[in-house]
Scaffold this motif. Structure first.
Motif, PDB file in Angstrom:
ATOM      1  N   SER A 222       0.061   5.067   4.451  1.00 12.09           N
ATOM      2  CA  SER A 222      -1.519   5.777   4.964  1.00 12.09           C
ATOM      3  C   SER A 222      -1.905   4.608   6.156  1.00 12.09           C
ATOM      4  O   SER A 222      -2.724   5.253   7.405  1.00 12.09           O
ATOM      5  CB  SER A 222      -2.464   6.577   3.988  1.00 12.09           C
ATOM      6  N   GLU A 223      -0.825   3.136   6.307  1.00 10.03           N
ATOM      7  CA  GLU A 223      -1.934   2.745   7.081  1.00 10.03           C
ATOM      8  C   GLU A 223      -1.867   2.662   7.900  1.00 10.03           C
ATOM      9  O   GLU A 223      -2.100   2.991   9.734  1.00 10.03           O
ATOM     10  CB  GLU A 223      -1.881   1.088   6.152  1.00 10.03           C
ATOM     11  N   ILE A 224      -0.130   3.467   8.234  1.00  9.88           N
ATOM     12  CA  ILE A 224       0.460   3.718   9.973  1.00  9.88           C
ATOM     13  C   ILE A 224      -0.055   5.163  10.634  1.00  9.88           C
ATOM     14  O   ILE A 224      -0.336   5.016  11.596  1.00  9.88           O
ATOM     15  CB  ILE A 224       2.061   4.108   8.906  1.00  9.88           C
ATOM     16  N   GLU A 225      -0.704   6.158   9.569  1.00  5.89           N
ATOM     17  CA  GLU A 225      -1.323   6.912   9.577  1.00  5.89           C
ATOM     18  C   GLU A 225      -2.470   6.891  10.607  1.00  5.89           C
ATOM     19  O   GLU A 225      -2.723   7.289  11.019  1.00  5.89           O
ATOM     20  CB  GLU A 225      -0.786   8.248   8.464  1.00  5.89           C
ATOM     21  N   ARG A 226      -3.374   5.733  10.283  1.00  3.02           N
ATOM     22  CA  ARG A 226      -4.920   5.480  10.224  1.00  3.02           C
ATOM     23  C   ARG A 226      -3.968   5.056  11.528  1.00  3.02           C
ATOM     24  O   ARG A 226      -5.327   4.874  12.266  1.00  3.02           O
ATOM     25  CB  ARG A 226      -5.039   4.995   9.104  1.00  3.02           C
ATOM     26  N   THR A 227      -3.371   4.072  11.703  1.00  2.00           N
ATOM     27  CA  THR A 227      -3.181   3.533  12.860  1.00  2.00           C
ATOM     28  C   THR A 227      -2.485   3.915  14.118  1.00  2.00           C
ATOM     29  O   THR A 227      -2.728   3.543  15.000  1.00  2.00           O
ATOM     30  CB  THR A 227      -2.899   1.813  13.012  1.00  2.00           C
ATOM     31  N   ARG A 228      -2.051   4.858  13.283  1.00  2.18           N
ATOM     32  CA  ARG A 228      -1.297   6.017  14.694  1.00  2.18           C
ATOM     33  C   ARG A 228       0.148   4.826  14.970  1.00  2.18           C
ATOM     34  O   ARG A 228       0.386   5.058  16.140  1.00  2.18           O
ATOM     35  CB  ARG A 228      -1.969   6.591  15.878  1.00  2.18           C
ATOM     36  N   GLY A 229      -0.022   4.294  14.292  1.00  2.00           N
ATOM     37  CA  GLY A 229       1.368   3.479  14.637  1.00  2.00           C
ATOM     38  C   GLY A 229       1.171   1.934  15.045  1.00  2.00           C
ATOM     39  O   GLY A 229       2.181   1.033  15.699  1.00  2.00           O
ATOM     40  N   GLU A 230      -0.218   1.742  15.825  1.00  2.00           N
ATOM     41  CA  GLU A 230      -0.073   0.681  16.199  1.00  2.00           C
ATOM     42  C   GLU A 230      -0.979  -0.984  15.232  1.00  2.00           C
ATOM     43  O   GLU A 230      -1.967  -0.537  15.524  1.00  2.00           O
ATOM     44  CB  GLU A 230      -1.278   0.902  17.272  1.00  2.00           C
TER      45      GLU A 230
END
Length: 70
Positions: free
Chosen positions: A44-52
């Motif tokens: 969910s954190e990777i999706e939320r930040t779009r990998g950045e």
């Protein structure tokens, strides 16, 4: 059993992904974090930040939920 399962990954790329996934689960267990909660948090954190994101912040000891108490 893990070693036997990894022999049939199919391709080298699949084996690399499998090794990363298993390493994340085992590091969560070693840090007394529920592996399912940890993986949900990471995805969910990777999706939320779009990998950045600084991937160091996704380590199990930074997981906001899922800590297992003895």
């Amino acid at each position: 059993m893990t070693k036997k399962n990894s022999l049939f990954a199919g391709t080298h790329e699949t084996a690399d992904v499998w090794a990363i996934y298993y390493s994340l689960i085992e590091s969560a267990r070693l840090n007394k974090v529920n592996a399912r909660s940890y993986m949900n948090s990471v995805v969910s954190e990777i999706e939320r930040t779009r990998g950045e994101i600084d991937y160091g912040l996704l380590m199990p000891w930074h997981c906001p939920n899922g800590h297992i108490t003895d």
